[in-house]
Design a protein around this motif. Sequence first.
Motif: not given
Length: 113
Positions: A44-53
């Motif tokens: 989930l960390v990897w997945s989230k870091l692939q997207s803007p925030a």
Amino acid sequence: MRELNASEPIPIRLHVGNLAFGQIHIDRKHGNWLRTHASDAKALVWSKLQSPAQVYASDKAGALKLSFRFAPEALMVLEYREALRAYLSVVTLYQHPRHVDGQNIGRYRPIKP
């Protein structure tokens, strides 16, 4: 601690950690939430870091919060560290609260290869 420069890329690392931070903390303290999304801390960390925030300042010096507002909504807390090279360490990742404490200071945009 030196000031972060938004124009300068900085690595983000997920340490194995312990009950206070990192992969062990996320898996143990937020495991029920992770399992509802069929995931674990690393994935989930990897997945989230692939997207803007959105980036928020934290009350703790040297810490930032990344607000991810797409399913599953999540808040990631990062801490600035210096070793041989400066980087951000993932402290925790959890279900997004209704309100994020701290001032919105910008956007996180992943670097695409």
